[in-house]
Structure formats: C-alpha cells, structure tokens
Design a protein around this motif. Structure first.
Motif, PDB file in Angstrom:
ATOM      1  N   LEU A 229      16.343  -2.543  41.183  1.00 54.70           N
ATOM      2  CA  LEU A 229      15.017  -3.137  41.390  1.00 54.70           C
ATOM      3  C   LEU A 229      13.922  -2.075  41.326  1.00 54.70           C
ATOM      4  CD1 LEU A 229      13.188  -5.536  42.258  1.00 54.70           C
ATOM      5  CD2 LEU A 229      13.636  -4.826  44.604  1.00 54.70           C
ATOM      6  N   TRP A 230      14.102  -0.965  42.053  1.00 57.85           N
ATOM      7  CA  TRP A 230      13.072   0.076  42.059  1.00 57.85           C
ATOM      8  C   TRP A 230      12.956   0.760  40.702  1.00 57.85           C
ATOM      9  CZ3 TRP A 230       9.375  -0.055  45.338  1.00 57.85           C
ATOM     10  CH2 TRP A 230       9.578  -0.580  46.608  1.00 57.85           C
TER      11      TRP A 230
ATOM     12  N   ARG B 129      12.137  -2.792  53.844  1.00 62.84           N
ATOM     13  CA  ARG B 129      13.557  -3.164  53.737  1.00 62.84           C
ATOM     14  C   ARG B 129      14.390  -1.982  53.242  1.00 62.84           C
ATOM     15  NH1 ARG B 129      15.942  -7.828  55.418  1.00 62.84           N
ATOM     16  NH2 ARG B 129      17.354  -7.470  53.702  1.00 62.84           N
ATOM     17  N   GLU B 130      13.857  -1.238  52.311  1.00 62.57           N
ATOM     18  CA  GLU B 130      14.589  -0.094  51.771  1.00 62.57           C
ATOM     19  C   GLU B 130      14.782   0.983  52.833  1.00 62.57           C
ATOM     20  OE1 GLU B 130      16.687   1.937  48.922  1.00 62.57           O
ATOM     21  OE2 GLU B 130      15.864  -0.067  48.734  1.00 62.57           O
TER      22      GLU B 130
ATOM     23  N   LEU C 154       9.154  -4.621  50.571  1.00 63.59           N
ATOM     24  CA  LEU C 154      10.272  -3.993  49.879  1.00 63.59           C
ATOM     25  C   LEU C 154      10.536  -2.580  50.396  1.00 63.59           C
ATOM     26  CD1 LEU C 154       9.752  -5.085  46.175  1.00 63.59           C
ATOM     27  CD2 LEU C 154      11.694  -5.616  47.626  1.00 63.59           C
TER      28      LEU C 154
ATOM     29  N   MET D  94      20.997  -7.535  49.958  1.00 65.87           N
ATOM     30  CA  MET D  94      20.966  -6.859  48.689  1.00 65.87           C
ATOM     31  C   MET D  94      21.714  -5.544  48.813  1.00 65.87           C
ATOM     32  SD  MET D  94      17.472  -6.376  46.569  1.00 65.87           S
ATOM     33  CE  MET D  94      17.284  -7.472  45.232  1.00 65.87           C
ATOM     34  N   THR D  95      22.543  -5.244  47.851  1.00 60.46           N
ATOM     35  CA  THR D  95      23.324  -4.012  47.894  1.00 60.46           C
ATOM     36  C   THR D  95      22.462  -2.808  47.531  1.00 60.46           C
ATOM     37  OG1 THR D  95      23.977  -4.185  45.586  1.00 60.46           O
ATOM     38  CG2 THR D  95      25.399  -5.278  47.213  1.00 60.46           C
ATOM     39  N   ASN D  96      22.990  -1.616  47.807  1.00 61.33           N
ATOM     40  CA  ASN D  96      22.261  -0.393  47.464  1.00 61.33           C
ATOM     41  C   ASN D  96      22.051  -0.288  45.958  1.00 61.33           C
ATOM     42  OD1 ASN D  96      22.007   0.437  50.084  1.00 61.33           O
ATOM     43  ND2 ASN D  96      23.868   1.647  50.054  1.00 61.33           N
TER      44      ASN D  96
ATOM     45  N   HIS E 148      19.193  -2.488  44.971  1.00 57.29           N
ATOM     46  CA  HIS E 148      17.912  -1.863  45.333  1.00 57.29           C
ATOM     47  C   HIS E 148      17.519  -0.799  44.313  1.00 57.29           C
ATOM     48  CE1 HIS E 148      16.692  -3.463  49.218  1.00 57.29           C
ATOM     49  NE2 HIS E 148      17.979  -3.586  49.489  1.00 57.29           N
ATOM     50  N   ARG E 149      18.483   0.018  43.911  1.00 60.39           N
ATOM     51  CA  ARG E 149      18.174   1.058  42.920  1.00 60.39           C
ATOM     52  C   ARG E 149      17.741   0.447  41.598  1.00 60.39           C
ATOM     53  NH1 ARG E 149      22.584   3.504  45.476  1.00 60.39           N
ATOM     54  NH2 ARG E 149      24.062   2.713  43.943  1.00 60.39           N
TER      55      ARG E 149
END
Length: 186
Positions: A9-10, A78-79, A75, A1-3, A6-7
C-alpha cells in the motif's frame, strides 16, 4: 492487514505521488507534448470553470484535502501502532484431532513472565508478543538480582522459552532476550 500488504500500500501511494510530481515537473519544463515552460499548468477552460464554481470549488478542494489528510493520518497511525504494539489477539492452534485451542496472547506473556521469575535470581521479567500469530515475535527482558551468580541463567531462560513453545504450539519468528542487572536489593 498484513505487514506485506502495508508495504505494498505505501509503495503504491509513494509511486503515485512521485508520478504526479514527475508529470507536473515535465509539463512545467516543456518536456511533454503540449507543455509550455512559460505557460501555466491549467488550461484557460479549467481556470474559467474554477472561477465559475467559486466559492463551492474552493470549499470542495478544502474538504477533499482534509479528507486526504485524515486518511493519511489514520494510515500512519495504524502503521505505527502495528509496528510497536504488543499482540492482543487470540493465538489459535489446530491440533491433530478435531477442535482448536485458543489462548489470549497476554495470558501467554504473563505465564512466561511467571515461569522466568520462578528462578530467585530473576527479580522481574517483561515479555511482549508482537507480529503475526502463526509466528509471533517474542521480546523478553529479565532483571537479574545484583550479585547473583549468572551461571545457568541462560539455560533457565531457554527452558522457559521451550515450555512456551510447547504450550503455544508455535515457534517464535524472532526471539530477543535482554538481561539487565537490577540495582535494587543486593
């Protein structure tokens, strides 16, 4: 998953939690239709169903809570691991001709370390590649021998980084070089 993923998703998780909290608060304050400030949030039918499902309803709620906590912990792990961990993947480069060159990222980091320590004034070098392979971040720390003349060291590091760019075929998105004086042998 790309950065970026991730942003996103959060951000979605945070917005959902804020929305649930806001709706609950509005219901409790009586700001929404059907909300009673003196009443309870669960309707009598829902409370009756909860009592009938005992003890299995409570067990299902506990299992759902534990699964949600484990998913959140996974999560978060992973982050955090992605944010500080070195790049361990293969860097692939497609040339002008057919074919593809694949080089492990740790091998490139070790090669740059050897290149940097080729100057006798540099005692040790530490190189970390992180980020995405098309444009990785390059973190360099060099330990300079105490009492060594520092003139020309900047050019030596710049030349070594230039050779890395030629070898990898990829320019770093971020370059950070830290130089320290090695208090060991003078």
């Amino acid at each position: 998953m790309t950065n970026a993923a991730h942003r996103v998703l959060w951000t979605v998780v945070a917005l959902l939690l804020v929305a649930v909290g806001g709706v609950t608060l509005a219901l409790n304050l009586g700001r929404l239709p059907g909300g009673d400030p003196g009443g309870v949030l669960l309707s009598p039918g829902m409370r009756r169903a909860w009592r009938i499902s005992a003890p299995w309803g409570a067990l299902a709620a506990v299992v759902a809570g534990v699964l949600a906590a484990l998913a959140g912990q996974w999560l978060l792990g992973r982050e955090l691991r992605a944010a500080r961990g070195p790049l361990r993947r293969m860097l692939a480069h497609s040339g002008r001709r057919r074919g593809r060159t694949r080089v492990p990222a740790p091998a490139l980091a070790r090669a740059l370390e050897r290149d940097l320590t080729g100057d006798p004034r540099i005692r040790r070098a530490r190189v970390v590649l992180s980020g995405d392979p098309p444009r990785p971040d390059l973190w360099i720390r060099v330990d300079i021998a105490a009492g060594a003349r520092t003139s020309g060291l900047r050019d030596h590091v710049a030349t070594a980084v230039g050779r890395y760019v030629e070898t990898a075929g990829e320019r770093p998105a971020h370059l950070d070089v830290t130089a320290r004086i090695d208090p060991g042998q003078a």
